[in-house]
Design an enzyme around this catalytic site. Structure first.
Site, PDB file in Angstrom:
ATOM      1  N   GLU A 176      51.444  30.734  39.160  1.00 30.07           N
ATOM      2  CA  GLU A 176      50.696  31.996  39.232  1.00 30.07           C
ATOM      3  C   GLU A 176      51.617  33.203  39.192  1.00 30.07           C
ATOM      4  O   GLU A 176      52.645  33.237  39.851  1.00 30.07           O
ATOM      5  CB  GLU A 176      49.851  32.026  40.520  1.00 30.07           C
ATOM      6  N   GLY A 213      38.673  32.600  40.421  1.00 28.01           N
ATOM      7  CA  GLY A 213      37.545  33.443  40.828  1.00 28.01           C
ATOM      8  C   GLY A 213      36.404  33.380  39.824  1.00 28.01           C
ATOM      9  O   GLY A 213      35.743  34.382  39.549  1.00 28.01           O
ATOM     10  N   HIS A 247      38.668  35.973  44.159  1.00 29.60           N
ATOM     11  CA  HIS A 247      37.958  34.813  44.708  1.00 29.60           C
ATOM     12  C   HIS A 247      36.756  35.267  45.535  1.00 29.60           C
ATOM     13  O   HIS A 247      36.719  36.392  46.006  1.00 29.60           O
ATOM     14  CB  HIS A 247      38.892  34.008  45.624  1.00 29.60           C
ATOM     15  N   SER A 258      33.458  32.219  40.000  1.00 31.02           N
ATOM     16  CA  SER A 258      32.072  32.339  40.490  1.00 31.02           C
ATOM     17  C   SER A 258      31.580  33.777  40.386  1.00 31.02           C
ATOM     18  O   SER A 258      32.234  34.693  40.901  1.00 31.02           O
ATOM     19  CB  SER A 258      31.989  31.956  41.971  1.00 31.02           C
ATOM     20  N   ASP A 274      45.033  23.007  44.173  1.00 25.02           N
ATOM     21  CA  ASP A 274      44.652  24.391  43.902  1.00 25.02           C
ATOM     22  C   ASP A 274      45.416  25.317  44.863  1.00 25.02           C
ATOM     23  O   ASP A 274      45.397  25.097  46.080  1.00 25.02           O
ATOM     24  CB  ASP A 274      43.124  24.505  44.115  1.00 25.02           C
ATOM     25  N   THR A 286      33.119  28.952  44.978  1.00 23.84           N
ATOM     26  CA  THR A 286      32.105  29.678  45.762  1.00 23.84           C
ATOM     27  C   THR A 286      30.673  29.384  45.295  1.00 23.84           C
ATOM     28  O   THR A 286      29.779  29.155  46.111  1.00 23.84           O
ATOM     29  CB  THR A 286      32.389  31.196  45.678  1.00 23.84           C
TER      30      THR A 286
HETATM   31  P1  13P Z   1      35.579  31.309  43.279  1.00 22.34           P
HETATM   32  O1  13P Z   1      35.758  31.701  44.708  1.00 22.34           O
HETATM   33  O2  13P Z   1      35.165  32.469  42.456  1.00 22.34           O
HETATM   34  O3  13P Z   1      34.679  30.163  43.112  1.00 22.34           O
HETATM   35  O4  13P Z   1      37.009  30.893  42.729  1.00 22.34           O
HETATM   36  C1  13P Z   1      37.541  29.618  42.970  1.00 22.34           C
HETATM   37  C2  13P Z   1      38.964  29.545  42.581  1.00 22.34           C
HETATM   38  O5  13P Z   1      39.471  30.348  41.815  1.00 22.34           O
HETATM   39  C3  13P Z   1      39.754  28.444  43.142  1.00 22.34           C
HETATM   40  O6  13P Z   1      41.095  28.573  42.847  1.00 22.34           O
END
Ligand code: 13P
Length: 290
Positions: A135, A208, A177, A210, A84, A232
């Site tokens: 990305e 992002g 994020h 979450s 990631d 998150t």
């Molecule tokens: P969150 O922080 O919203 O969970 O996003 C995680 C993410 O996009 C990892 O690449």
């Protein structure tokens, strides 16, 4: 056996659902996520940030841990292990270590440099049967030290990277994020539609994931998002359940015999499983591994 993420993502894109990409940070997270996906027959991507890779004693060890847990639990659904927000060097190291999928996040380079590095890494990944995400346009918030101001990706730049043959594309559409600020404006669906059109229907990734209202996640999936990243929310669930365990009076024994980490971390592992199951319903990937 761990698999590349290409086939599961392509199927999700064609079927208008999304694959959950859940970050892993330790043994308990791996167990919690895989158990939930097996029970619901959902294909899954396990995301590993470079920081989490270091925490778990290196990429090779993460691959071995995931393979070991996968085999021990008799997991039958497709599972990809994915870097990631990888750096250029990190992506190469993960391909070498046996990851089945990688992300190269070159969004902080000039577009020309992002393009050149993405091209090289796409060729390398594909020569090893590894799927790759690139990305375009930074995604706000902080992801293990990779900082960028939230932005809307340029559809033309997305089209150029898509034409290199990337398997799925992360593009900023107002997502960030971490925890969303109260005054967050929401996802920009107009831009999402433009990106999907400009890239000729390339599967898109929603970082992002979450805390985005579920209706918005659902709409994004109908417009071409085929992978939703979540970290998150799992952290919050894990922390709340662990704290709950201690606050429930289970710390009485510390003085006598210390904590049993297996008991301490069990509620967190179960909470992660429960949250993953809730999200898989929203993403629509339940039963898709049958
Ligand atoms: P969150 O922080 O919203 O969970 O996003 C995680 C993410 O996009 C990892 O690449």
């Amino acid at each position: 056996m761990l698999v590349s993420a290409k086939e599961m993502i392509d199927k999700a894109h064609a079927g208008h659902y999304a694959i959950g990409a859940f970050n892993i940070n330790n043994l308990e997270w791996i167990k919690g996520i895989l158990t939930a996906c097996e029970e619901t027959k959902s294909p899954v991507i396990l995301g590993v940030s470079e920081g989490a890779g270091k925490y778990m004693c290196g990429f090779k060890n993460v691959v071995n841990m995931v393979k070991g847990v996968h085999d021990y639990l008799g997991i039958t659904v497709p599972v990809a292990i994915h870097l990631d927000h990888g750096t250029y060097e990190g992506a190469k190291a993960c391909i070498e270590a046996g990851f089945t999928s990688v992300m190269f996040d070159g969004s902080h380079y000039s577009f020309e440099e992002n393009l050149a590095k993405s091209k090289e890494l796409i060729e390398l990944a594909h020569s090893k049967g590894v799927s790759i995400e690139c990305e375009v346009g930074g995604i706000g918030g902080e992801e293990d030290g990779t900082l960028s101001m939230g932005e809307l990706a340029d559809p033309k730049e997305c089209a150029t990277i898509a034409s290199l043959g990337v398997d799925f594309l992360a593009a900023g559409i107002g997502n960030i994020h971490g925890v969303y600020p109260k005054d967050w404006k929401g996802l920009n669906f107009e831009r999402l539609g433009e990106i999907q059109k400009a890239t000729n229907g390339k599967p898109l990734v929603l970082h992002g994931g979450s805390g985005i209202p579920y209706e918005q996640v659902h709409k994004a999936i109908t417009l071409g998002v085929s992978k939703v990243n979540v970290n998150t929310e799992l952290q919050i669930e894990f922390a709340k359940a662990t704290r709950g365990y201690i606050e429930a009076g289970n710390d009485e024994n510390i003085a006598k015999k210390g904590y049993d980490p297996r008991k301490l971390l069990k509620p967190g592992t179960e909470a992660i499983s429960a949250k993953v199951k809730e999200l898989l319903k929203i993403f629509g990937s339940e039963g898709k591994a049958l």
